[in-house]
Design a protein around this motif. Structure first.
Motif, PDB file in Angstrom:
ATOM      1  N   SER A 170      -3.309  -3.144   9.889  1.00  0.00           N
ATOM      2  CA  SER A 170      -4.190  -3.826   8.940  1.00  0.00           C
ATOM      3  C   SER A 170      -5.424  -2.999   8.603  1.00  0.00           C
ATOM      4  CB  SER A 170      -4.619  -5.181   9.515  1.00  0.00           C
ATOM      5  OG  SER A 170      -5.508  -5.841   8.648  1.00  0.00           O
ATOM      6  N   TYR A 171      -6.091  -2.438   9.604  1.00  0.00           N
ATOM      7  CA  TYR A 171      -7.341  -1.708   9.379  1.00  0.00           C
ATOM      8  C   TYR A 171      -7.101  -0.343   8.752  1.00  0.00           C
ATOM      9  CZ  TYR A 171      -9.107  -5.349  12.444  1.00  0.00           C
ATOM     10  OH  TYR A 171      -9.411  -6.573  12.992  1.00  0.00           O
ATOM     11  N   MET A 172      -5.962   0.245   9.041  1.00  0.00           N
ATOM     12  CA  MET A 172      -5.651   1.554   8.465  1.00  0.00           C
ATOM     13  C   MET A 172      -5.294   1.433   6.987  1.00  0.00           C
ATOM     14  SD  MET A 172      -6.153   3.850  10.800  1.00  0.00           S
ATOM     15  CE  MET A 172      -5.274   5.297  10.217  1.00  0.00           C
ATOM     16  N   GLU A 173      -4.515   0.400   6.638  1.00  0.00           N
ATOM     17  CA  GLU A 173      -4.106   0.270   5.242  1.00  0.00           C
ATOM     18  C   GLU A 173      -5.282  -0.120   4.350  1.00  0.00           C
ATOM     19  OE1 GLU A 173      -1.024  -2.642   5.077  1.00  0.00           O
ATOM     20  OE2 GLU A 173      -2.396  -4.361   5.094  1.00  0.00           O
ATOM     21  N   TYR A 204       0.844  -1.193   0.000  1.00  0.00           N
ATOM     22  CA  TYR A 204       0.000   0.000   0.000  1.00  0.00           C
ATOM     23  C   TYR A 204       0.881   1.245   0.000  1.00  0.00           C
ATOM     24  CZ  TYR A 204      -3.884  -3.102   1.151  1.00  0.00           C
ATOM     25  OH  TYR A 204      -4.838  -4.098   1.120  1.00  0.00           O
ATOM     26  N   GLU A 205       0.704   2.064  -1.035  1.00  0.00           N
ATOM     27  CA  GLU A 205       1.468   3.301  -1.112  1.00  0.00           C
ATOM     28  C   GLU A 205       1.102   4.233   0.041  1.00  0.00           C
ATOM     29  OE1 GLU A 205       2.158   7.044  -4.216  1.00  0.00           O
ATOM     30  OE2 GLU A 205       1.297   5.152  -4.933  1.00  0.00           O
ATOM     31  N   ARG A 206      -0.191   4.266   0.363  1.00  0.00           N
ATOM     32  CA  ARG A 206      -0.652   4.993   1.546  1.00  0.00           C
ATOM     33  C   ARG A 206      -1.954   4.366   2.025  1.00  0.00           C
ATOM     34  NH1 ARG A 206      -1.861   8.287  -2.780  1.00  0.00           N
ATOM     35  NH2 ARG A 206      -4.045   8.962  -2.940  1.00  0.00           N
ATOM     36  N   ASP A 207      -2.304   4.621   3.270  1.00  0.00           N
ATOM     37  CA  ASP A 207      -3.486   4.019   3.862  1.00  0.00           C
ATOM     38  C   ASP A 207      -4.736   4.386   3.077  1.00  0.00           C
ATOM     39  OD1 ASP A 207      -1.939   2.943   5.839  1.00  0.00           O
ATOM     40  OD2 ASP A 207      -2.408   4.472   7.336  1.00  0.00           O
ATOM     41  N   GLY A 208      -5.595   3.384   2.882  1.00  0.00           N
ATOM     42  CA  GLY A 208      -6.882   3.608   2.236  1.00  0.00           C
ATOM     43  C   GLY A 208      -6.877   3.442   0.737  1.00  0.00           C
ATOM     44  N   THR A 209      -5.705   3.422   0.101  1.00  0.00           N
ATOM     45  CA  THR A 209      -5.646   3.266  -1.348  1.00  0.00           C
ATOM     46  C   THR A 209      -5.698   1.788  -1.718  1.00  0.00           C
ATOM     47  OG1 THR A 209      -3.221   3.167  -1.354  1.00  0.00           O
ATOM     48  CG2 THR A 209      -4.262   5.346  -1.583  1.00  0.00           C
ATOM     49  N   LEU A 210      -6.017   1.526  -2.967  1.00  0.00           N
ATOM     50  CA  LEU A 210      -5.940   0.149  -3.447  1.00  0.00           C
ATOM     51  C   LEU A 210      -4.475  -0.267  -3.522  1.00  0.00           C
ATOM     52  CD1 LEU A 210      -8.650   0.287  -6.242  1.00  0.00           C
ATOM     53  CD2 LEU A 210      -8.815  -0.913  -4.056  1.00  0.00           C
ATOM     54  N   PRO A 211      -4.169  -1.519  -3.251  1.00  0.00           N
ATOM     55  CA  PRO A 211      -2.767  -1.946  -3.199  1.00  0.00           C
ATOM     56  C   PRO A 211      -2.132  -2.148  -4.566  1.00  0.00           C
ATOM     57  CG  PRO A 211      -4.207  -3.818  -2.818  1.00  0.00           C
ATOM     58  CD  PRO A 211      -5.101  -2.606  -2.904  1.00  0.00           C
ATOM     59  N   GLU A 212      -0.816  -2.052  -4.584  1.00  0.00           N
ATOM     60  CA  GLU A 212      -0.038  -2.490  -5.748  1.00  0.00           C
ATOM     61  C   GLU A 212       0.147  -3.998  -5.633  1.00  0.00           C
ATOM     62  OE1 GLU A 212       1.008  -0.582  -8.269  1.00  0.00           O
ATOM     63  OE2 GLU A 212       0.059   1.191  -7.375  1.00  0.00           O
ATOM     64  N   ILE A 213       0.036  -4.686  -6.761  1.00  0.00           N
ATOM     65  CA  ILE A 213       0.051  -6.148  -6.755  1.00  0.00           C
ATOM     66  C   ILE A 213       1.199  -6.667  -7.594  1.00  0.00           C
ATOM     67  CG2 ILE A 213      -1.245  -8.203  -7.463  1.00  0.00           C
ATOM     68  CD1 ILE A 213      -3.801  -6.559  -6.968  1.00  0.00           C
ATOM     69  N   GLU A 214       1.857  -7.712  -7.076  1.00  0.00           N
ATOM     70  CA  GLU A 214       2.896  -8.391  -7.849  1.00  0.00           C
ATOM     71  C   GLU A 214       2.854  -9.884  -7.555  1.00  0.00           C
ATOM     72  OE1 GLU A 214       7.027  -7.893  -6.278  1.00  0.00           O
ATOM     73  OE2 GLU A 214       6.086  -6.309  -5.078  1.00  0.00           O
ATOM     74  N   PRO A 215       3.182 -10.726  -8.534  1.00  0.00           N
ATOM     75  CA  PRO A 215       3.180 -12.173  -8.313  1.00  0.00           C
ATOM     76  C   PRO A 215       4.146 -12.562  -7.205  1.00  0.00           C
ATOM     77  CG  PRO A 215       3.322 -11.659 -10.654  1.00  0.00           C
ATOM     78  CD  PRO A 215       3.524 -10.364  -9.922  1.00  0.00           C
ATOM     79  N   SER A 216       3.760 -13.561  -6.407  1.00  0.00           N
ATOM     80  CA  SER A 216       4.616 -13.976  -5.301  1.00  0.00           C
ATOM     81  C   SER A 216       4.298 -15.412  -4.918  1.00  0.00           C
ATOM     82  CB  SER A 216       4.424 -13.016  -4.115  1.00  0.00           C
ATOM     83  OG  SER A 216       5.395 -13.264  -3.124  1.00  0.00           O
ATOM     84  N   ASN A 217       4.503 -15.732  -3.636  1.00  0.00           N
ATOM     85  CA  ASN A 217       4.322 -17.092  -3.149  1.00  0.00           C
ATOM     86  C   ASN A 217       3.149 -17.166  -2.168  1.00  0.00           C
ATOM     87  OD1 ASN A 217       5.327 -16.042  -0.667  1.00  0.00           O
ATOM     88  ND2 ASN A 217       7.416 -16.390  -1.401  1.00  0.00           N
ATOM     89  N   ILE A 218       2.855 -18.356  -1.676  1.00  0.00           N
ATOM     90  CA  ILE A 218       1.708 -18.545  -0.787  1.00  0.00           C
ATOM     91  C   ILE A 218       1.896 -17.804   0.535  1.00  0.00           C
ATOM     92  CG2 ILE A 218       2.609 -20.688   0.203  1.00  0.00           C
ATOM     93  CD1 ILE A 218      -1.111 -19.760  -0.528  1.00  0.00           C
TER      94      ILE A 218
END
Length: 393
Positions: A157-160, A98-112
């Motif tokens: 967790s709740y802020m982001e 999360y670039e900043r709280d409340g925004t949609l996250p940036e996503i990248e492929p990763s692991n479980i």
């Protein structure tokens, strides 16, 4: 731990089909989230999400017995419907930042491991490795299920992602779990972090609350936490015009229960809800005082008809919840709403009445008589009383 006792035969067929493709391609695959949680709780499995450490298209291209699928390249997610009616979400394991709280996250492929860390609560961070037949519980989700506690996974967790506040309320109510992070959630609400997310995201969460069996309890808890300021007596208020099986009526009830204007724009200015529902809420909000004042005056059926005919079902329900005028709304809905004239301009022409102002006056008068006196056949009435009617013009 065997989680498959809660899965039916068709669901197992689909899971095994994906499993065998993954084994053939040396792909790791995991059932994640709600399906694992509900299987441990002994609940029926509704939604199945499977995470893999590869682009889902690789698996899709090797699957048979699919009816259709949708694939989203940007997020490497897919929804697959099989011939036996089962639908699966097949997604790539991913990491969120999360670039900043409340925004949609940036996503990248990763692991479980990263995929489970990004989830909202420990009870939703459980995974089952369908290739190696083992459960993965990195955050003591099974313990929290047994202790009936709903806990966040990580700090901030709740802020982001403030939508987790809504989901926490929903899961806590659904399963009767203790809201372990209650004080932190209240602090987040006081900080007004909810205002950082879009109306669409908020209303989508409120809509999900309305779809729960214990939907009223969801909003009572919202009230207790300070998330929504509601008058609880209007939640699920009786309506004689529609059943609460209609989710829109539940949303309407929450809207009607709002005690201040803070959330009005959320309900009427989003792109998620049905447009007719939003239109009715907006019209009612801006005209309710005038509308109720008009309806409280003595009036005949014709006058009532003229006031209420512009309202659709949702507008009528909103007005009908006002005890002072509810009997008039009910009378209109069941006795007047569908009354129409059989007579029209062409019929009046056949009786020698020319087009113009007189024709409009005649039709208005005959509608008044039909509404106020219960005339059944307005054409017959006109034929018998035309002379008397035209004298009164």
């Amino acid at each position: 731990m065997n989680i498959f006792n809660s899965f039916d035969q068709n669901q197992m067929y689909v899971i095994n089909a994906i499993k065998y493709v993954c084994i053939n391609h040396n792909i790791k695959a995991y059932i994640v989230g709600g399906a694992v949680r509900d299987s441990i709780l002994g609940e029926n499995i509704k939604d199945i999400d499977i995470c893999i450490n590869e682009n889902p298209k690789v698996v899709i291209d090797d699957l048979s017995n699919m009816q259709k699928y949708e694939y989203y390249q940007q997020f490497q997610t897919s929804t697959i419907k099989f011939n036996n009616g089962i639908t699966i979400d097949l997604i790539r394991c991913r990491k969120e930042t999360y670039e900043r709280d409340g925004t949609l996250p940036e996503i990248e492929p990763s692991n479980i491991e990263d995929d489970l860390y990004r989830r909202d609560f420990t009870i939703n961070s459980l995974a089952y490795d369908i290739v190696n037949n083992r459960i993965i519980d990195l955050y003591n989700g099974i313990k929290d299920l047994k202790n009936k506690q709903l806990k966040k996974i990580h700090i901030n967790s709740y802020m982001e992602d403030p939508t987790r506040v809504f989901r926490g309320i929903r899961y806590s109510t659904r399963y009767g779990f203790e809201l372990y992070d209650k004080e932190e959630i209240q602090e987040c609400i006081k900080s007004k972090i909810i205002q950082s997310i879009s109306f669409d995201r908020i209303i989508k969460e409120l809509d999900s609350m309305c779809r729960e069996k214990k939907w009223i309890e969801n909003f009572i808890l919202c009230n207790q936490l300070g998330l929504l300021e509601l008058d609880n007596k209007y939640l699920g208020i009786k309506s004689q015009l529609e059943s609460y099986d209609n989710i829109n009526l539940r949303i309407l009830s929450v809207f009607y229960a709002l005690k201040n204007d803070k959330y009005i724009d959320v309900f009427i200015s989003n792109s998620f809800l049905d447009k007719d529902l939003k239109k009715s809420m907006k019209y009612y909000y801006f005209t309710r005082d005038k509308m109720i004042d008009l309806l409280m005056k003595p009036m005949d059926n014709y006058e009532m008809y003229q006031i209420l005919k512009s309202l659709d079902l949702y507008g009528l329900i909103l007005c009908g919840w006002n005890n002072k005028v509810s009997y008039k709304v009910i009378n209109y809905f069941y006795n007047l709403k569908d009354i129409r004239l059989d007579s029209d301009g062409r019929f009046l022409n056949s009786l020698g009445i020319s087009s113009g102002r007189n024709m409009g006056k005649i039709l208005k008068n005959i509608l008044k008589l039909k509404l106020n006196m219960g005339i059944k056949d307005d054409k017959k009435y006109l034929l018998c009383n035309l002379g008397e009617i035209t004298k009164c013009l």
